[in-house]
Write a protein that holds these residues in place. Sequence first.
Motif, mmCIF file in Angstrom:
data_model
loop_
_atom_site.group_PDB
_atom_site.id
_atom_site.type_symbol
_atom_site.label_atom_id
_atom_site.label_comp_id
_atom_site.label_asym_id
_atom_site.label_seq_id
_atom_site.Cartn_x
_atom_site.Cartn_y
_atom_site.Cartn_z
ATOM 1 N N ASP A 189 0.829 -1.205 0.000
ATOM 2 C CA ASP A 189 0.000 0.000 0.000
ATOM 3 C C ASP A 189 0.865 1.258 0.000
ATOM 4 O O ASP A 189 0.564 2.238 -0.697
ATOM 5 C CB ASP A 189 -0.911 0.021 1.230
ATOM 6 N N LEU A 218 2.469 1.728 -3.418
ATOM 7 C CA LEU A 218 1.464 2.216 -4.361
ATOM 8 C C LEU A 218 1.160 3.685 -4.102
ATOM 9 O O LEU A 218 0.973 4.462 -5.049
ATOM 10 C CB LEU A 218 0.191 1.381 -4.250
ATOM 11 N N LEU A 257 -4.490 -1.693 -4.164
ATOM 12 C CA LEU A 257 -3.460 -2.717 -4.350
ATOM 13 C C LEU A 257 -4.134 -3.991 -4.854
ATOM 14 O O LEU A 257 -5.144 -4.441 -4.293
ATOM 15 C CB LEU A 257 -2.754 -2.982 -3.017
ATOM 16 N N ARG A 292 -7.522 -2.915 1.750
ATOM 17 C CA ARG A 292 -6.988 -2.312 0.525
ATOM 18 C C ARG A 292 -7.817 -1.098 0.107
ATOM 19 O O ARG A 292 -7.276 -0.109 -0.383
ATOM 20 C CB ARG A 292 -6.982 -3.336 -0.602
#
Length: 572
Positions: free
Chosen positions: A197, A200, A228, A236
């Motif tokens: 995470d 990203l 993700l 997520r």
Amino acid sequence: MRRKPIRLIAALVAVAAAVAAALTVRTAFAEPETPPEDGAAVQLGAEATVAAMQPGWNLGNSLDAVGEDETAWGNPRITPELLDSIRAQGFNSIRIPVTWSAHQAETGDYAIDAAYLARVQEVVDLALEDGFYVLINIHHDSWQWVNQMPTRHDEVLARYNAAWTQIAGAFADAPPELVFENINEPQFADVGEEEGDALLNELNESFHAIVRGSGGVNAQRLLVIPTLHTSSEQARLDAAAASIAALDDPMIAATVHYYGYWPFSVNVAGYTTFNEEVRGDIVAAFDRVKATFIDQGVPVILGEWGLLGFDKHTGVIEQGEKLKFFEYLGYYANEVGMTTMWWDNGQHFDRGSHTWKDPDLFAHVAGAWAGRSGTAASDQVYVPAGEAPAAAAVPLQLNGLEFAGVFNGDTELAAGTDYTLDGEQLTLSAGLLASLADGAALGERAVLEVRFSSGVPWKLHIIASTAPAVQDATGTTTELAVPVAFNGDQLATMEAVYPDGTPAGPQDWTAFKEFAVAFTPDYEAGKIVLPEAFFAAVDDNATVNLTFHFWSGKTIEYTVERSGTVVTGSAA
């Protein structure tokens, strides 16, 4: 070079700190600008743009193909006629996945090949001219090199930044109907989800800064940020919501993918039907997305959806069960306010003939854009060949609609004679079934349509069959082909267990094997094939008891003996 630990910690702290903000209602939306002169395009707000993109279609396995050319994965070159044909089907947006890796230098300035970039621009321009909203992205690069970011952080980030700098520059003046998605199905090798995470989030920040700083229409263009793995798991979703909130930009949408409840989507563990558990998974996933994003003012694009079993072939899941999945998913996506972009890598729309390979499937996909369609417990009615049939009960699922009749072609059948209806219980009379299945021929004898007050009719396939039969066979661990007289029936699933009852073969946590992985029926050749993948997970010198389950409800017991690479099969 791996980034320093303190940098990772700081990124994780930043993501965690933003979670609360992500769950508050966003009140700032980009309003349409004053209509410009000379008929130039007007930039809609994020919610209006995403709504206008419904419904959408993926031009999969073309510009995203890993190789030197867009035909590398078997699809023909993209033409204006193809795009015209897709637009004519009613799609308002097109997602054009693009894999850049084979066309981008791996060192130096990470330059993208000019000819390839020009081809992407050409396809985008054609789609825009057709009236599509167009979404482009960085696609399979996600698993080819971006996933190495944990161990090659600076190099990967530099290449990613260079890619988006060039893409943003090339499309800076494209109309606002062009949308950017920063990366497809982001993933990172050998790290936990929380570190993924954070990584990203770094890509999101770079993407946002590069595009917004590139000038032109990019200053307000809609940007799409994935979770993700494009997962709809709550953790997520929360991480992506935090990342989006930290960017503080009203022209951002979120994206997830959905390929169904996994056991049903690949036909394993006995999940052959679209049951309450399968339906509940759609509801739970979409409700989480709605609560986390849509209810907070962040629109959502379901960037890919379908069934994972289609990666083998579209017959992995029985037709009626498949249609119920597609009908319900489209309906519930509309209920939560999510734009859908159907994944099609050439399985659905024939890019040569410009026709649907399964018109009934597309009918249910398109039907869900406007509302619900009625369905039934099954789309198959089996009639014993050579015998006087009994009446057949078919529980309907009206889905809020009204029953409007049963038809055989253009002929409406007679209520009370050909069928009766009690609430949602449809019963086809013995006389009707006898007339439809008259004669000795096996297999499908007629197709009835149950029609409703609106939506797509539900087809009932009247099938004449007798009990399937199998024969002894000899093969190797590379393949055992079991001769089968299907006799009009169809295979639903297969069980495989050792004599002590423990599961045998792959997927050793369940007795029910995965369709098209551990076994595959071949109706034309009259056989069920057990491939190498099945025997690779079977003990040597072992006996395996198989049970073939057919859609008529009949079963057949079969025994397989393995000795080294030699395999023998015998009917019970």
